[in-house]
Write an enzyme that holds these catalytic residues in place. Structure first.
Site, PDB file in Angstrom:
ATOM      1  N   ARG A 167       0.097 -54.924 -27.881  1.00 47.53           N
ATOM      2  CA  ARG A 167      -0.056 -56.126 -28.689  1.00 47.53           C
ATOM      3  C   ARG A 167      -1.124 -57.039 -28.067  1.00 47.53           C
ATOM      4  O   ARG A 167      -1.245 -57.129 -26.861  1.00 47.53           O
ATOM      5  CB  ARG A 167       1.265 -56.899 -28.787  1.00 47.53           C
ATOM      6  CG  ARG A 167       2.204 -56.338 -29.852  1.00 47.53           C
ATOM      7  CD  ARG A 167       3.468 -57.138 -29.960  1.00 47.53           C
ATOM      8  NE  ARG A 167       4.282 -56.987 -28.764  1.00 47.53           N
ATOM      9  CZ  ARG A 167       4.370 -57.876 -27.794  1.00 47.53           C
ATOM     10  NH1 ARG A 167       3.728 -59.028 -27.879  1.00 47.53           N
ATOM     11  NH2 ARG A 167       5.118 -57.651 -26.748  1.00 47.53           N
TER      12      ARG A 167
ATOM     13  N   TYR B 209      -2.199 -50.491 -33.489  1.00 48.95           N
ATOM     14  CA  TYR B 209      -1.077 -50.454 -32.543  1.00 48.95           C
ATOM     15  C   TYR B 209       0.197 -51.103 -33.120  1.00 48.95           C
ATOM     16  O   TYR B 209       0.134 -52.185 -33.720  1.00 48.95           O
ATOM     17  CB  TYR B 209      -1.452 -51.155 -31.223  1.00 48.95           C
ATOM     18  CG  TYR B 209      -0.217 -51.271 -30.354  1.00 48.95           C
ATOM     19  CD1 TYR B 209       0.282 -50.146 -29.691  1.00 48.95           C
ATOM     20  CD2 TYR B 209       0.506 -52.447 -30.303  1.00 48.95           C
ATOM     21  CE1 TYR B 209       1.460 -50.223 -28.983  1.00 48.95           C
ATOM     22  CE2 TYR B 209       1.696 -52.525 -29.588  1.00 48.95           C
ATOM     23  CZ  TYR B 209       2.166 -51.405 -28.927  1.00 48.95           C
ATOM     24  OH  TYR B 209       3.339 -51.470 -28.251  1.00 48.95           O
TER      25      TYR B 209
ATOM     26  N   LYS C 236       7.402 -56.910 -35.541  1.00 45.39           N
ATOM     27  CA  LYS C 236       7.339 -58.230 -34.907  1.00 45.39           C
ATOM     28  C   LYS C 236       6.819 -59.294 -35.880  1.00 45.39           C
ATOM     29  O   LYS C 236       7.296 -60.420 -35.897  1.00 45.39           O
ATOM     30  CB  LYS C 236       6.470 -58.175 -33.654  1.00 45.39           C
ATOM     31  CG  LYS C 236       6.979 -57.212 -32.565  1.00 45.39           C
ATOM     32  CD  LYS C 236       8.363 -57.559 -32.201  1.00 45.39           C
ATOM     33  CE  LYS C 236       9.018 -56.891 -31.027  1.00 45.39           C
ATOM     34  NZ  LYS C 236       8.613 -55.778 -30.317  1.00 45.39           N
TER      35      LYS C 236
ATOM     36  N   HIS D 137      14.840 -61.161 -30.837  1.00 43.85           N
ATOM     37  CA  HIS D 137      14.292 -59.976 -30.174  1.00 43.85           C
ATOM     38  C   HIS D 137      15.415 -59.320 -29.362  1.00 43.85           C
ATOM     39  O   HIS D 137      15.418 -59.376 -28.139  1.00 43.85           O
ATOM     40  CB  HIS D 137      13.149 -60.435 -29.271  1.00 43.85           C
ATOM     41  CG  HIS D 137      12.289 -59.338 -28.747  1.00 43.85           C
ATOM     42  ND1 HIS D 137      11.489 -59.488 -27.635  1.00 43.85           N
ATOM     43  CD2 HIS D 137      12.083 -58.067 -29.172  1.00 43.85           C
ATOM     44  CE1 HIS D 137      10.830 -58.371 -27.416  1.00 43.85           C
ATOM     45  NE2 HIS D 137      11.176 -57.494 -28.322  1.00 43.85           N
TER      46      HIS D 137
ATOM     47  N   SER E 247       9.629 -57.196 -23.959  1.00 47.00           N
ATOM     48  CA  SER E 247       9.124 -55.852 -24.223  1.00 47.00           C
ATOM     49  C   SER E 247       8.983 -55.071 -22.917  1.00 47.00           C
ATOM     50  O   SER E 247       8.539 -55.622 -21.910  1.00 47.00           O
ATOM     51  CB  SER E 247       7.756 -55.938 -24.896  1.00 47.00           C
ATOM     52  OG  SER E 247       7.866 -56.665 -26.098  1.00 47.00           O
TER      53      SER E 247
ATOM     54  N   CYS F 115      11.270 -53.853 -20.900  1.00 47.52           N
ATOM     55  CA  CYS F 115      12.211 -54.199 -19.818  1.00 47.52           C
ATOM     56  C   CYS F 115      13.528 -53.446 -19.981  1.00 47.52           C
ATOM     57  O   CYS F 115      14.556 -53.855 -19.434  1.00 47.52           O
ATOM     58  CB  CYS F 115      12.470 -55.691 -19.778  1.00 47.52           C
ATOM     59  SG  CYS F 115      11.052 -56.635 -19.199  1.00 47.52           S
TER      60      CYS F 115
ATOM     61  N   ASP G 277      15.622 -53.298 -30.849  1.00 52.04           N
ATOM     62  CA  ASP G 277      14.539 -54.279 -30.722  1.00 52.04           C
ATOM     63  C   ASP G 277      14.813 -55.616 -31.409  1.00 52.04           C
ATOM     64  O   ASP G 277      14.546 -56.662 -30.845  1.00 52.04           O
ATOM     65  CB  ASP G 277      13.244 -53.671 -31.283  1.00 52.04           C
ATOM     66  CG  ASP G 277      11.988 -54.400 -30.821  1.00 52.04           C
ATOM     67  OD1 ASP G 277      11.962 -54.866 -29.671  1.00 52.04           O
ATOM     68  OD2 ASP G 277      11.034 -54.500 -31.612  1.00 52.04           O
TER      69      ASP G 277
ATOM     70  N   ARG H 165       4.037 -44.682 -26.395  1.00 54.25           N
ATOM     71  CA  ARG H 165       5.268 -44.938 -27.160  1.00 54.25           C
ATOM     72  C   ARG H 165       5.719 -43.702 -27.919  1.00 54.25           C
ATOM     73  O   ARG H 165       4.923 -42.806 -28.201  1.00 54.25           O
ATOM     74  CB  ARG H 165       5.000 -46.042 -28.179  1.00 54.25           C
ATOM     75  CG  ARG H 165       4.648 -47.392 -27.558  1.00 54.25           C
ATOM     76  CD  ARG H 165       5.845 -48.264 -27.486  1.00 54.25           C
ATOM     77  NE  ARG H 165       5.629 -49.486 -26.716  1.00 54.25           N
ATOM     78  CZ  ARG H 165       6.536 -50.453 -26.650  1.00 54.25           C
ATOM     79  NH1 ARG H 165       7.673 -50.362 -27.284  1.00 54.25           N
ATOM     80  NH2 ARG H 165       6.321 -51.517 -25.919  1.00 54.25           N
TER      81      ARG H 165
HETATM   82  O1  SAT Z   1       4.304 -53.458 -30.018  1.00 54.30           O
HETATM   83  S1  SAT Z   1       5.678 -53.788 -30.369  1.00 54.30           S
HETATM   84  O2  SAT Z   1       5.783 -55.212 -30.534  1.00 54.30           O
HETATM   85  O3  SAT Z   1       6.054 -53.135 -31.588  1.00 54.30           O
HETATM   86  C1  SAT Z   1       6.710 -53.297 -29.104  1.00 54.30           C
HETATM   87  C2  SAT Z   1       6.950 -54.382 -28.155  1.00 54.30           C
HETATM   88  O4  SAT Z   1       6.005 -54.897 -27.541  1.00 54.30           O
HETATM   89  O5  SAT Z   1       8.112 -54.769 -28.014  1.00 54.30           O
HETATM   90 MN    MN Z   2      10.220 -55.503 -28.603  1.00 52.29          MN
END
Ligand code: SAT
Ligand code: MN
Length: 609
Positions: A73, A201, A210, A230, A252, A254, A277, A374
């Site tokens: 991101r 991405y 998000k 989140h 993210s 973690c 998530d 990912r």
């Molecule tokens: O890139 S995403 O936001 O989908 C995954 C993350 O950073 O939690």
């Molecule tokens: Mn996330």
């Protein structure tokens, strides 16, 4: 007669000029066709979108390599365009809506030329849920179309549901020319509209995730009286078969996905997955907090995922179940045509292509898989999927767990004294940064409720909103802080983490079910050492003490940092949060000596077995 949806699609096509427009129906047959197109015909910079992996060992799995600048991101290019900057708050980049649109119109003119525009109708949430939202995203890359099919409930039925109405969430996405200087993710909260260009991405391009389900949904929730968070959602089954539902917010990368699919190290306990998530939280008619996961897929970090850290995830990734599973920016074992990443079980393969498709030299010191590589896999592939996952009402939440990645200072687990104290505990959370966003890794930043990059409005108002939700709850969940990442003086993690985290969850269950007492410290309640099940673990006493240590001296710098962070929101920061801050500062300053607060005493001395 043309519907509002058709009209909107036509307008976007007039601007972006795709060669073709393709309306997706969400069927498996269609997904197979799109994968075929992405494997053979559709290209970016001469490279196919998908590479078919070894189907025997990884059924339905495909590898995608992104542009090398497009791997996480990009928070600095993400804007929330409220009419007024003050509403967006200091936690968001802001641009006036008209200015943002003009910029995006210029960047988007003709951006889909030579490409297909995919129209993706999807639901966030179960279609029968009163909390679900109908959405449509346009994109010009099959990778995003397929990813959205895995991550959401995509179906042509959504088009019928929308009917003639204009009430649907809109997303316009194009990879543009992938030039990072022409990359923007713009949110228009009042129009329920996200406009993204220049990135393929996850969080930048899967606009239901998000962008809508957190940034815009948090704004909707603020106006309508609910929370978009989140957070993972999980059910914890005890040896008697009772299931207690909890949510957990962690930044993210973690360990949210590992927590959501945790394989219990304690006999008799079992974790059921509802989400990894995002959760939408509503106050139910019974005065409890109810959670749904708006998503239908898992988008997790591959490196470090193994039979040891997350066996259920490997089972999901290898399941021959829902079609397809995507790997993005992992390495490739050239001999076996299997995906590979650092931390995967087994020996390092001999012949590896790195995440950019180049031959990898294992002695180079470089990683073969990108640290934010990912996987995208249907939640229905998960062997731990809760039977409540498709319940339109969601599940009632008994505890909210808030965490961060802190190698110092923060105890393994702390319970808030009450809801207000819990909101403050969430507001003051800090975390060391990870590879999930483009910035320096390992730097401490405040990340309240793990929402700093995702709260679509002023965080001062967000804290107030949390306090108000608490007032509406007859049976508020208890709130906890966790930190799996505290390290010893040699920089090694003290707590084993992963499946052993069930020990902390068990204590939380015992607390919410009134089975055990807790002891007070100046920052919250911690377990009596006899109540934290450590059977079979071999953590020296000195290390255990370190896990729970609250050192008032070390907290002084933390206090200053918290104050500095909170001061940004000054005009809008609830008085209650300030009072909690002051109470904490006072407690820490007075905590030696004090009658009922004994921070200087060792954990293993307290209520020891
Ligand atoms: O890139 S995403 O936001 O989908 C995954 C993350 O950073 O939690
Ligand atoms: Mn996330």
């Amino acid at each position: 007669m043309t519907t509002a949806l058709e009209k909107w699609v036509e307008e976007q096509a007039r601007l972006t000029c795709p060669d073709k427009i393709y309306w997706c129906d969400g069927s498996e047959e269609e997904a197979r066709r799109l994968i075929e197109i992405g494997t053979k015909e559709e290209k970016i910079n001469g490279q196919a979108i998908f590479h078919k992996l070894n189907q025997e060992n990884w059924p339905n799995a495909y590898l995608h390599r992104s542009h090398h600048s497009d791997v996480a991101r990009t928070e600095h290019l993400t804007y929330v365009c409220h009419p007024d900057k003050e509403i967006a708050g200091p936690n968001n980049n802001w641009m006036a809506p008209e200015e943002a649109k003009e910029k995006m119109r210029a960047l988007s003119a003709g951006c889909m030329r030579g490409r297909t525009m995919y129209v993706l109708p999807y639901m966030m949430g179960h279609p029968d849920s009163p909390y679900a939202k109908a959405c449509v995203q346009l994109t010009d890359i099959s990778y995003v179309a397929i990813s959205m099919r895995v991550m959401t409930r995509m179906s042509k039925k959504v088009i019928d549901k929308i009917g003639k109405s204009d009430d649907f969430v809109k997303g316009l996405h194009s990879i543009g020319d992938l030039n990072p200087n022409k990359r923007f993710i713009m949110h228009f909260p009042d129009e329920h509209f996200v406009w993204s260009i220049g990135s393929g991405y996850g969080g930048n391009a899967l606009l239901g995730k998000k962008c809508f389900s957190l940034r815009i949904a948090s704004w909707l929730g603020f106006q309508e009286g609910w929370l978009a968070e989140h957070m993972v959602i999980l059910g914890i089954e005890d040896p008697k078969g009772n299931v207690t539902y909890v949510t957990a917010a962690l930044p993210s990368a973690c360990g949210k996905t590992n927590l959501a699919m945790l394989e219990s190290a304690l006999p008799g306990y079992k974790v059921w997955t509802l989400g990894d998530d995002i959760s939408w939280l509503n106050v139910g008619p019974d005065g409890r907090l109810w959670a749904i996961n708006p998503e239908a897929g898992l988008f997790g970090v591959a490196p470090g995922t193994s039979l040891k850290t997350n066996p259920n995830m490997l089972r999901a990734l290898k399941a021959d179940n829902f079609f397809p599973t995507l790997f993005t920016n992992t390495a490739l074992d050239k001999d076996t045509n299997e995906p590979w990443w650092e931390g995967l079980d087994g020996a390092v393969p001999k012949n590896v292509l790195d995440w950019q498709g180049q031959s990898w030299d294992s002695s180079s010191g470089l990683k073969a898989a990108h640290p934010n590589a990912r996987f995208t896999v249907s939640i229905y592939n998960s062997p731990t999927l809760s039977k409540e996952f498709d319940n339109p009402k969601g599940v009632p939440i008994s505890a909210i767990i808030l965490g961060g990645r802190r190698t110092q200072l923060i105890p393994l687990v702390t319970e808030a004294f009450n809801w207000q104290h819990g909101v403050f505990l969430g507001a003051r959370i800090g975390s060391e940064t990870t590879a999930a966003a483009i910035h320096k890794e390992g730097v401490l930043r405040r990340d309240p409720m793990a929402m700093l990059p995702f709260c679509g409005y002023n965080m001062g108002d967000y804290f107030r909103h949390w306090l108000n939700i608490g007032k509406k709850l007859k049976h508020p969940p208890k709130i906890y802080s966790v930190n799996w990442f505290r390290a010893d003086e040699n920089g090694r993690f003290i707590w084993p983490g992963f499946g052993e985290n069930i020990r902390v969850l068990k204590w939380i269950l015992d607390r919410v079910n009134n089975q055990v007492e807790a002891q007070k410290t100046s920052i919250g309640l911690i377990p009596h050492s006899k109540d934290l099940d450590l059977s079979g673990l071999d953590i020296p006493e000195r290390q255990l003490d370190k896990l729970f240590e609250v050192n008032p001296e070390e907290w002084q710098e933390e206090l200053r940092d918290i104050e500095k962070f909170l001061r940004q929101f000054s005009g809008r920061l609830p008085q209650e949060i300030l009072e909690e801050y002051e109470a904490l500062a006072e407690q820490l300053n007075n905590s030696r000596p004090c009658e009922d607060i004994e921070d200087s005493i060792r954990f293993t001395d307290r209520g020891g077995a």
